[in-house]
Scaffold this active site. Structure first.
Site, PDB file in Angstrom:
ATOM      1  NE  ARG A  52      57.409  91.979 -10.292  1.00 26.20           N
ATOM      2  CZ  ARG A  52      57.788  92.888  -9.406  1.00 26.20           C
ATOM      3  NH1 ARG A  52      59.017  92.851  -8.902  1.00 26.20           N
ATOM      4  NH2 ARG A  52      56.956  93.824  -9.005  1.00 26.20           N
ATOM      5  CB  ALA A 101      56.794  90.472  -7.052  1.00 30.82           C
ATOM      6  CB  SER A 102      51.649  92.612  -7.011  1.00 35.00           C
ATOM      7  OG  SER A 102      50.920  91.428  -7.208  1.00 35.00           O
ATOM      8  CG  HIS A 103      52.445  96.435  -4.531  1.00 36.37           C
ATOM      9  ND1 HIS A 103      51.591  95.375  -4.329  1.00 36.37           N
ATOM     10  CD2 HIS A 103      53.008  96.712  -3.334  1.00 36.37           C
ATOM     11  CE1 HIS A 103      51.629  95.037  -3.047  1.00 36.37           C
ATOM     12  NE2 HIS A 103      52.476  95.829  -2.419  1.00 36.37           N
ATOM     13  CE  LYS A 112      49.336  88.675  -7.223  1.00 36.62           C
ATOM     14  NZ  LYS A 112      48.566  89.792  -7.828  1.00 36.62           N
TER      15      LYS A 112
END
Length: 227
Positions: A52, A101-103, A112
């Protein structure tokens, strides 16, 4: 938003997550790096990130904060969350931080916090203390500043994951059965061909004679050449 409002918003139940850089930026990440080391008393921290935008900046800020709080930091670079956690379970580290930020949509970034036993540092297990120190900016004094080193966790993780697969047996099932092989080809070939066409089109549009592409895992290289 005020600083208090931003921090209240980005601290979730099991992680920190917000829009980069409007909500979660390097300044807050630096404070979080210091706070999580102070809260957990971690001496050895491994940090990784996904692809990202802002991931490298957040990783660097977390690392700076953790080192200023006395922890030695290992930068794992770009990797997947499961690969980083596997590296964290090796016994070499007291804390794993994954910048992702995962999904969530692309404009988000987050972190995390994973303990050596694989559990997350979250609400009810210490994340409140991290939030308090992030807000106050007051951190315990330390005797030394930590140092940084770099590693890659992907090769060992792949080797570990592949240990669960009997490749010879799998091959004997799939590659000896024309119907199963055709089914596999229908899954794999279309996205590979589409990606090749995209790379060729991009090279043509930009007037390049040769373009070399390195994926995140660094195991393969695609070269597109045109006359």
């Amino acid at each position: 938003m005020t600083f208090q409002e931003v921090v209240d918003k980005i601290f979730q139940s099991y992680d920190v997550r917000g829009i980069y850089p409007d909500e979660y930026d390097g300044d807050i990440a630096y404070r979080i790096g210091r706070a999580v080391v102070a809260a957990t008393k971690a001496k050895r921290v491994i940090i990784g990130r996904d692809m990202r935008r802002g991931g490298h900046a957040i990783l660097s800020a977390l690392a700076m904060g953790a080192m200023d709080q006395g922890a030695d930091v290992t930068d794992a670079g770009m990797c997947s969350s499961d690969a980083l956690c596997y590296g964290g379970w090796s016994g070499k580290y007291d804390l794993s931080l994954m910048v992702t930020a995962s999904h969530n949509p692309a404009e988000f970034i987050g972190t995390k916090f994973v303990l050596p036993d694989g559990t997350s540092l979250g609400r009810g297990s210490g994340l409140e203390r991290v939030k308090e120190m992030t807000l106050s900016g007051a951190f315990p004094d330390v005797r030394r500043r930590g140092q940084i080193s770099r590693t890659t966790v992907i090769p060992e993780f792949i080797e570990h994951a592949m240990s669960f697969i009997d490749r010879r047996k799998l091959g004997s099932i799939v590659f000896r059965d024309p119907a199963l092989l055709e089914k596999l080809n229908r899954i794999v070939h279309p996205p590979v061909i589409r990606r090749e066409e995209e790379l060729i089109a991009a090279a043509n549009n930009e007037g390049e004679a040769i373009r070399q592409f390195f994926p995140a895992d660094q195991h393969t290289t695609t070269v597109v050449e045109k006359p």
